[in-house]
Design a protein around this motif. Structure first.
Motif, short mmCIF file in Angstrom:
data_model
loop_
_atom_site.label_atom_id
_atom_site.label_comp_id
_atom_site.label_asym_id
_atom_site.label_seq_id
_atom_site.Cartn_x
_atom_site.Cartn_y
_atom_site.Cartn_z
N UNK A 320 0.83 -1.21 0.00
CA UNK A 320 0.00 0.00 0.00
C UNK A 320 0.86 1.25 0.00
N UNK A 321 1.95 1.21 0.77
CA UNK A 321 2.81 2.38 0.85
C UNK A 321 3.47 2.69 -0.48
N UNK A 322 3.94 1.67 -1.19
CA UNK A 322 4.60 1.90 -2.47
C UNK A 322 3.64 2.50 -3.50
N UNK A 323 2.37 2.15 -3.43
CA UNK A 323 1.40 2.76 -4.35
C UNK A 323 1.11 4.21 -3.97
N UNK A 324 1.07 4.49 -2.68
CA UNK A 324 0.76 5.85 -2.23
C UNK A 324 1.96 6.78 -2.32
N UNK A 325 3.16 6.22 -2.22
CA UNK A 325 4.39 7.03 -2.30
C UNK A 325 5.27 6.43 -3.39
N UNK A 326 4.95 6.72 -4.65
CA UNK A 326 5.65 6.06 -5.76
C UNK A 326 7.10 6.49 -5.94
N UNK A 327 7.48 7.61 -5.34
CA UNK A 327 8.85 8.09 -5.51
C UNK A 327 9.31 8.80 -4.25
N UNK A 328 10.49 8.44 -3.76
CA UNK A 328 11.16 9.18 -2.68
C UNK A 328 12.65 9.20 -3.00
N UNK A 329 13.29 10.30 -2.68
CA UNK A 329 14.70 10.46 -3.00
C UNK A 329 15.49 10.72 -1.73
N UNK A 330 16.73 10.30 -1.78
CA UNK A 330 17.63 10.40 -0.64
C UNK A 330 19.02 10.67 -1.18
N UNK A 331 19.72 11.66 -0.62
CA UNK A 331 21.06 12.01 -1.09
C UNK A 331 22.03 10.87 -0.83
N UNK A 332 23.10 10.76 -1.63
CA UNK A 332 24.08 9.68 -1.44
C UNK A 332 24.70 9.69 -0.04
N UNK A 333 24.79 10.85 0.58
CA UNK A 333 25.38 10.95 1.92
C UNK A 333 24.40 10.62 3.03
N UNK A 334 23.10 10.44 2.68
CA UNK A 334 22.03 10.22 3.65
C UNK A 334 21.82 11.43 4.55
#
Length: 390
Positions: A320-334
């Motif tokens: 359900x979460x993947x359908x509701x949040x289809x994209x999230x980004x995170x910097x290489x350094x976290x």
């Protein structure tokens, strides 16, 4: 937080009838219907007044990215002058369309509805997208939820807009393809659930954003196309910045059409851990600010569920979460960094990073009234939190 504000319709008509202003361009109005009208609503009558120049300069420099069938409209309220509505186009650059000759409080519901209604009426389109630009701190009332306007004579500043009021304003307008919050802390599930019927997608950060905000040269094309995921990718591509002052930015895109199934799954799987006012430890939750006494009501939603659920339940919930949040980004350094509240923040477990924050009640929050505030949210009701005693 469920304040109903139909009075704003009457108020904004009275306000505008008494507000002297000038229409700068001698054209026939309203315009012919365009494919899309993009609105950038900038509330910078605060300590961001200088910062807004960088973003508006980026927009002007990127005007060639605006298609002919797209209206690109900027409402700008900063400390230097009373508000102005500008039109930005490839052909004519930045042109003032309407100047107000008196100061307005841009976080006032009647003002926002009046401004947005005039734009919608005079720049009609088949589709709409809006960027909300200012200070912000998410959903909690009395905590600068969205916007900060220090307009003299409007009470002890700054003046802010709570999320149910923002919803009522936007509910009187055509549904937006996206709401893009170029503001801190707005990508929380409580805000998204409240706004689920006024927009298809919501774009923003669950944490503080870098001081310069969005790199508009990288996101304007996506804004004009109504491409919410493209806005996320373009924003993310601007960080780390050239001087490496800001190592990264946390972003995500929420598909509001998928929030109801996510709410059902979250309530069913999460609330059993809190029955009879049980209080699971938050030690393993990812928080989005290091000043724990003030901003710990922001926990990463995915990390929280991973820490509480069994492997089987977590796998079910992630569908359900993947359908509701289809994209999230995170910097290489976290890492992410701003100029404000959080010092050396980082994502401790990138494998569980979700890009959306969530509130969970604890007794530590009772002196602040946040648990009581949470009870007034639509998300609280949707998940059935009342059955837990919290």
């Amino acid at each position: 937080m469920k304040r109903f504000v139909p009075y704003i319709i009457i108020l904004y008509s009275v306000l505008l009838s008494g507000c002297h202003d000038t229409l700068a361009l001698p054209e026939e109005w309203p315009r012919a219907e365009a494919e899309r009208t993009v609105i950038v609503y900038i509330v910078a009558d605060n300590n961001l007044s200088d910062a807004v120049r960088g973003d508006t300069t980026e927009m002007v420099r990127s005007k060639d990215l605006i298609p002919e069938n797209v209206n690109f409209i900027i409402y700008l309220d900063d400390r230097t002058h009373s508000p102005v509505i500008y039109e930005l186009s490839k052909q004519r650059g930045l042109q003032p369309w309407k100047r107000y000759d008196e100061e307005l409080c841009s976080t006032d519901a009647s003002v926002m509805l009046g401004v947005l209604s005039q734009i919608e009426t005079n720049f009609p389109a088949r589709h709409y997208g809006i960027t909300l630009w200012s200070h912000a701190t998410g959903w909690v009332p009395r905590r600068n939820t969205f916007g900060s306007d220090v307009t003299p004579g409007k009470g002890e500043g700054p003046n802010e807009m709570e999320i149910p009021v923002l919803h009522e304003v936007l509910a009187h307008l055509p549904k937006f393809d996206y709401i893009f919050f170029d503001a801190c802390f707005m990508q929380c599930i409580e805000v998204a659930y409240e706004l689920r019927d006024v927009t298809t997608y919501m774009v923003g950060s669950p944490a503080e954003i870098p001081g310069p905000g969005a790199p508009y040269g990288n996101v304007m094309e996506a804004m004009c196309k109504g491409d919410a995921e493209g806005i996320v990718r373009g924003y993310d591509s601007g960080y780390p910045d050239e001087r490496n002052i800001y190592p990264g930015v946390l972003l995500s895109c929420i598909d509001c059409s998928q929030i109801e199934p996510l709410a059902e799954a979250t309530g069913r799987l999460l609330t059993p851990f809190y029955m009879e006012k049980t209080e699971p430890s938050t030690a393993g939750f990812q928080h989005y600010c290091s000043r724990l006494n003030k901003y710990t009501y922001y926990f990463d939603m995915r990390t929280t569920m991973r820490r509480l659920l069994s492997d089987e339940d977590y796998a079910e919930w992630m569908e359900f979460f993947d359908k509701a949040v289809p994209l999230r980004t995170l910097s290489p350094s976290n890492e992410w960094r701003s100029d404000g509240l959080c010092n050396a923040p980082y994502v401790r477990d990138p494998s569980c990073y979700g890009g959306v924050s969530m509130f969970v009640p604890t007794r530590d929050y009772e002196p602040y009234g946040w648990n009581v505030d949470f009870q007034q949210t639509s998300w609280y009701e949707a998940l059935g939190w009342a059955a837990t005693g919290w």
